[in-house]
Every structure is written in C-alpha cells, then in structure tokens.
Design a protein around this motif. Structure first.
Motif, short mmCIF file in Angstrom:
data_model
loop_
_atom_site.label_atom_id
_atom_site.label_comp_id
_atom_site.label_asym_id
_atom_site.label_seq_id
_atom_site.Cartn_x
_atom_site.Cartn_y
_atom_site.Cartn_z
N ALA A 25 58.13 5.76 36.95
CA ALA A 25 57.05 6.15 36.04
C ALA A 25 57.13 5.33 34.76
N GLN A 26 55.97 4.97 34.23
CA GLN A 26 55.93 4.29 32.95
C GLN A 26 56.19 5.29 31.83
N LYS A 27 56.84 4.85 30.77
CA LYS A 27 57.20 5.75 29.68
C LYS A 27 56.00 6.11 28.81
N LYS A 28 55.13 5.14 28.55
CA LYS A 28 54.01 5.39 27.63
C LYS A 28 52.77 5.88 28.35
N LYS A 29 52.58 5.47 29.59
CA LYS A 29 51.41 5.89 30.36
C LYS A 29 51.88 6.68 31.57
N ILE A 30 51.92 7.99 31.41
CA ILE A 30 52.52 8.84 32.44
C ILE A 30 51.70 8.87 33.72
N SER A 31 50.45 8.41 33.65
CA SER A 31 49.62 8.41 34.86
C SER A 31 49.82 7.14 35.69
N ARG A 32 50.71 6.24 35.24
CA ARG A 32 50.92 4.99 35.95
C ARG A 32 52.38 4.82 36.33
N VAL A 33 52.59 4.09 37.43
CA VAL A 33 53.96 3.83 37.90
C VAL A 33 54.14 2.34 38.13
N ASN A 34 55.36 1.88 37.95
CA ASN A 34 55.71 0.48 38.20
C ASN A 34 56.26 0.34 39.62
N ILE A 35 55.80 -0.69 40.30
CA ILE A 35 56.25 -0.98 41.67
C ILE A 35 57.09 -2.25 41.65
N SER A 36 58.31 -2.15 42.16
CA SER A 36 59.16 -3.34 42.31
C SER A 36 59.27 -3.69 43.79
#
Length: 232
Positions: A25-36
């Motif tokens: 989960a992104q810290k500032k935008k809780i509605s978005r997630v980072n994919i690696s």
C-alpha cells in the motif's frame, strides 16, 4: 510495450512480463498500491483494479496483461479526475473532455469516462445549458447572442442551444433586459455631451452584452429621451 497517456511509465513497463514479487500500500494514497515485478517496482494501481484483476504476489504477468491492468488503472484515474471536476459545478460534455485531454488521457479512456458519467446522469448538456442560461441572465443580464456564443464555447450542440434559449426567453422581454442593462452604465454615459458619442458607447456596450440590434435601439432611444427631458 506501447506508451500510454496520463501515466508516467517506469523503466520496467517497457519490458516483457514477469512475476509479481510484492504488493504494498502507498503511504500517502491509501487507495493505491505499488506492484513490484521480479524484485523491482513496476507500477501502481488503484485498489479496485487490484481486486478486479485478482492480482496476488507470485502471479506471473505477460506484457499484454500488464498493458490491460494499466489501461484499467488509467480509466480509474481519469474517472476520479472527471468526478472531481464535475463536483464543483455543472459541466458540459465538452468541458470534461477538454479537462481529460489536458491531463493527457487517450481518446478511448476519455470516451469510457464520458459514457459512464452519462449513465450516472452526471452529464447532461441540455440541463447544463438551461442552468447556464438561467444563471447568466440572473447574475449578468446577458442577451441571447452572448449566451449563444458562450454555449458554443462550452461545446454545446447548436440544436440544444436553440432549444434552451427559446425556452428561456419564452417569458422574457429582451427589450426590457437591454434597457435594464443600459441603465447600469447610463449615469456615467449621460455626462458625455455629444449624443452621437453617447449612443455609440451605449450601443457597443449592449452589443457586448449580447443583445440584438432592434432590442438595443429601443433601450438607447428610451435612455436618450430621458437625457433630453433632463436637459429641457
């Protein structure tokens, strides 16, 4: 991978697919997630896209699948921008399109967003035009020509403009409106001694306000008669 609008591509997104190694989960935008992918950050998506695409760690993705996922995310981003844009005040369809184009979304994404907003009854050019005309008449006293010009700039279809203007002016008197508009500046113009100059300035003002020639003449003659009576 083909370039997409609105999203900043990472170096990975131009490479073939791979395996999802982490989702965070992104810290500032809780509605978005980072994919690696394969141990490197690849892209971010809205959590709704994460769920709708059933993305999980360990999953292998092809280049085409990544393109599909990112296109779905572009739609979410564009939709949210459009919803925010229409939340301030009513907007025309063309205004929303221009806003999304300014944000560099592609045509297919914009069309999807417009279709969705129409389905939700959040866009309606006829209602927009009616509200726009009513507001401009109440607050600015604009005449039909100015209103038509402004609606054209908003991208409203000519048939919608004609219909809504006809309905709005069915019970209004443009001559009385022109006279009312002229009265607002006439105290200043009445100090001009030359009648021709005075009439020209008043005519130019009423033309900018969007009144037809016949309606302006009525107002100008009435105001000139008032000046003559004062000076007699």
């Amino acid at each position: 991978m083909a370039s997409r609008s609105a999203r900043k591509l990472t170096a990975y997104e131009n490479q073939p697919g791979g395996r999802i190694t982490s989702i965070s989960a992104q810290k500032k935008k809780i509605s978005r997630v980072n994919i690696s992918i394969d141990g490197e950050y690849a892209f971010s998506v809205h959590v709704d896209v994460l769920l709708s695409e059933n993305l999980i760690a360990g999953q292998s993705l092809s280049e085409d699948q990544i393109q599909k996922i990112c296109s779905a995310d572009d739609y979410h981003l564009a939709r949210d921008l459009a919803l925010h844009f229409v939340s301030y005040r009513p907007r025309s369809i063309q205004e929303v399109k221009r806003r999304l184009q300014k944000a560099n979304y592609n045509i297919s994404t914009i069309d999807r967003v417009i279709t969705r907003l129409l389905e939700l009854n959040m866009l309606d050019d006829e209602s927009f035009a009616s509200e726009f005309i009513g507001g401009r008449i109440r607050n600015k006293g604009y005449g039909p020509r100015r209103l038509k010009q402004d609606l054209r700039q908003k991208g409203i279809h000519e048939s919608v403009i004609d219909k809504t203007l006809s309905e709005a002016f069915a019970e209004l008197d443009p001559e009385a409106m022109a006279l009312s508009a002229g009265k607002k500046i006439f105290p200043r113009l009445s100090r001009i001694p030359d009648a021709h100059t005075r009439r020209k300035k008043l005519s130019d003002y009423l033309a900018r306000r969007g009144f037809e020639f016949d309606h302006m003449i009525h107002a100008i003659d009435a105001l000139e008669l008032y000046v003559q009576n004062l000076n007699s």
